[in-house]
Design an enzyme around this catalytic site. Sequence first.
Site, PDB file in Angstrom:
ATOM      1  N   GLY A   1      53.812  34.219  36.424  1.00 15.31           N
ATOM      2  CA  GLY A   1      53.034  35.401  36.765  1.00 15.31           C
ATOM      3  C   GLY A   1      53.276  36.573  35.819  1.00 15.31           C
ATOM      4  O   GLY A   1      54.195  36.562  35.016  1.00 15.31           O
TER       5      GLY A   1
ATOM      6  N   CYS B   1      49.524  42.018  38.239  1.00 22.16           N
ATOM      7  CA  CYS B   1      49.406  40.598  37.877  1.00 22.16           C
ATOM      8  C   CYS B   1      48.429  40.368  36.727  1.00 22.16           C
ATOM      9  O   CYS B   1      47.932  39.259  36.535  1.00 22.16           O
ATOM     10  CB  CYS B   1      49.021  39.755  39.085  1.00 22.16           C
ATOM     11  SG  CYS B   1      50.231  39.895  40.418  1.00 22.16           S
TER      12      CYS B   1
END
Length: 239
Positions: free
Chosen positions: A85, A181
């Site tokens: 991520g 993100c």
Amino acid sequence: MSLSLPLVTVVRAGRHSYAAGLQLQQHLAKSAQILDPPSEFRNYLVLQEHDPVYTVGLRTKDYTAADEDRLRQLGAEFHRTDRGGLITFHGPGQLVAYPILHLRQFKASMRWYVSTLEQMVIEACRQLGVPSATTTKDTGIWVGEHKICAIGVHGSRYVTTHGIGLNCCTDLRWFEHIVPCGIEGKGVTSLSKELDRLVPVEEASGALLSSFTKVFKCRLQDQADAKLVTAAEISSKIK
């Protein structure tokens, strides 16, 4: 409940720094390197809150020292981690859950593990009154165009670390300083915002534990019933 189901010890670590959380999970996971067969490995589910911190995963390479300084000046820490991520925020009011599991006791597949984590969060949100939480092509759990839960995991020799960050009553203004993100054009939300009432971490923890046992098909044991190192003991060792 069948005693043949995997046993997971719940560690309620409270609020501490991100560094303390990392060291705690490393301490709990390292026994996997010396235990054989995998059935002897003790599984854990660490529930905690972090002091304000921005973290980046393995694929993030474009955050410079100047970017780090900018974020630290907001009053948050900054850490590079070995999870998957991109950049995200952890802080008070967010339930951070680290499942430390030996997947050979469950299913030896990281793809299965991530999918099951997603199902767990969706089920917990449903129990709390947010039935629209779901997955999309982007990572994490979403309510419409807003992410309610970040997911970033790591696996080594079938032992999982890191996990999820579920926004309960988080101050969402922290996310305004990053592209959460790495996903442009979308926002973040929380259980409190979606339900228009305060949803404390403690309430969300109860739903998550219920969902965890259901989705992962396991038994839970509270930390009080096991002799474990405490988060406070780990924190005291960090200079």
